[in-house]
Design a protein around this motif. Structure first.
Motif, PDB file in Angstrom:
ATOM      1  N   VAL A   4      17.105  -0.705  -1.474  1.00 28.99           N
ATOM      2  CA  VAL A   4      18.559  -0.735  -1.411  1.00 28.99           C
ATOM      3  C   VAL A   4      19.048  -1.858  -2.310  1.00 28.99           C
ATOM      4  CG1 VAL A   4      20.534  -1.112   0.126  1.00 28.99           C
ATOM      5  CG2 VAL A   4      18.542   0.145   0.939  1.00 28.99           C
ATOM      6  N   LYS A  33      18.144   8.669   6.536  1.00 28.80           N
ATOM      7  CA  LYS A  33      18.713   8.044   5.330  1.00 28.80           C
ATOM      8  C   LYS A  33      20.055   8.673   4.987  1.00 28.80           C
ATOM      9  CE  LYS A  33      14.526   6.806   2.831  1.00 28.80           C
ATOM     10  NZ  LYS A  33      13.764   7.047   1.602  1.00 28.80           N
ATOM     11  N   PHE A  36      22.740   7.130   6.854  1.00 29.89           N
ATOM     12  CA  PHE A  36      22.869   5.687   6.620  1.00 29.89           C
ATOM     13  C   PHE A  36      23.608   5.481   5.293  1.00 29.89           C
ATOM     14  CE2 PHE A  36      21.154   1.263   6.409  1.00 29.89           C
ATOM     15  CZ  PHE A  36      21.485   0.875   7.694  1.00 29.89           C
ATOM     16  N   GLN A  41      25.868   1.308   6.074  1.00 30.47           N
ATOM     17  CA  GLN A  41      25.100   0.115   5.692  1.00 30.47           C
ATOM     18  C   GLN A  41      25.947  -1.142   5.848  1.00 30.47           C
ATOM     19  OE1 GLN A  41      23.241   0.577   1.822  1.00 30.47           O
ATOM     20  NE2 GLN A  41      22.658   2.671   2.306  1.00 30.47           N
ATOM     21  N   THR A  42      27.197  -1.068   5.439  1.00 29.79           N
ATOM     22  CA  THR A  42      28.091  -2.222   5.591  1.00 29.79           C
ATOM     23  C   THR A  42      28.340  -2.521   7.062  1.00 29.79           C
ATOM     24  OG1 THR A  42      29.143  -1.780   3.466  1.00 29.79           O
ATOM     25  CG2 THR A  42      30.386  -3.134   5.022  1.00 29.79           C
ATOM     26  N   ARG A  45      25.203  -4.201   8.358  1.00 20.71           N
ATOM     27  CA  ARG A  45      25.148  -5.601   7.924  1.00 20.71           C
ATOM     28  C   ARG A  45      26.139  -6.453   8.705  1.00 20.71           C
ATOM     29  NH1 ARG A  45      27.017  -5.940   2.766  1.00 20.71           N
ATOM     30  NH2 ARG A  45      26.389  -8.116   2.713  1.00 20.71           N
ATOM     31  N   LEU A  61      20.218  -6.104   2.622  1.00 21.35           N
ATOM     32  CA  LEU A  61      19.342  -4.952   2.863  1.00 21.35           C
ATOM     33  C   LEU A  61      18.350  -4.841   1.714  1.00 21.35           C
ATOM     34  CD1 LEU A  61      21.844  -2.193   4.045  1.00 21.35           C
ATOM     35  CD2 LEU A  61      20.468  -3.725   5.430  1.00 21.35           C
ATOM     36  N   LEU A  64      14.880   1.052   2.809  1.00 22.50           N
ATOM     37  CA  LEU A  64      15.010   2.025   3.888  1.00 22.50           C
ATOM     38  C   LEU A  64      13.814   2.956   3.833  1.00 22.50           C
ATOM     39  CD1 LEU A  64      18.711   3.066   3.192  1.00 22.50           C
ATOM     40  CD2 LEU A  64      17.904   1.304   4.771  1.00 22.50           C
ATOM     41  N   VAL A  78      14.623  -0.153   8.568  1.00 20.87           N
ATOM     42  CA  VAL A  78      15.472  -0.932   7.668  1.00 20.87           C
ATOM     43  C   VAL A  78      14.858  -2.315   7.518  1.00 20.87           C
ATOM     44  CG1 VAL A  78      17.789  -1.838   7.265  1.00 20.87           C
ATOM     45  CG2 VAL A  78      17.492   0.323   8.506  1.00 20.87           C
TER      46      VAL A  78
END
Length: 114
Positions: A4, A33, A36, A41-42, A45, A61, A64, A78
């Motif tokens: 990533v 995936k 995701f 992803q944000t 995080r 990141l 994955l 992850v």
């Protein structure tokens, strides 16, 4: 796994960072995936940052990896780093980033539970 944040970008990031302390974490949870997405992803995080009590910019990141062969049994692994400012920051991270705090923040994120 699929990168990533490619290692060469991480090297640039690390060279521009004032910290030499990074904590490597691997978390697996039941998703794919495809689900995701960048928005998820944000959200992931953000949840990690909130649980760890660090700024979002300190959660990186790395990769994955999807495991399993059906939608029911698929698990996404992850790999990520959390940048801390010092060894004391590592101790604080270990105190703050618990299974309960991670699960709580992950469940609070609607992007991760829908």
């Amino acid at each position: 796994g699929e990168p990533v944040f490619p290692w060469y970008d991480f090297l640039d990031y690390k060279m521009n960072s004032t910290s030499e302390n990074f904590v490597f974490v691997i978390l697996s949870f039941p998703t794919t995936k495809a689900r995701f997405t960048p928005a998820v992803q944000t959200a992931f995080r953000s949840a990690v940052a909130a649980a760890a009590r660090v700024d979002l910019s300190r959660v990186i990141l790395l990769s994955l990896t999807e495991e399993g062969n059906s939608p029911v049994t698929t698990v996404l692994q992850v790999e990520f780093l959390i940048e801390v400012g010092s060894e004391e920051g590592e101790v604080a991270l270990a105190r703050n980033l618990t299974l309960d705090s991670m699960n709580g923040e992950l469940w609070r994120s609607t992007a991760l539970t829908t």
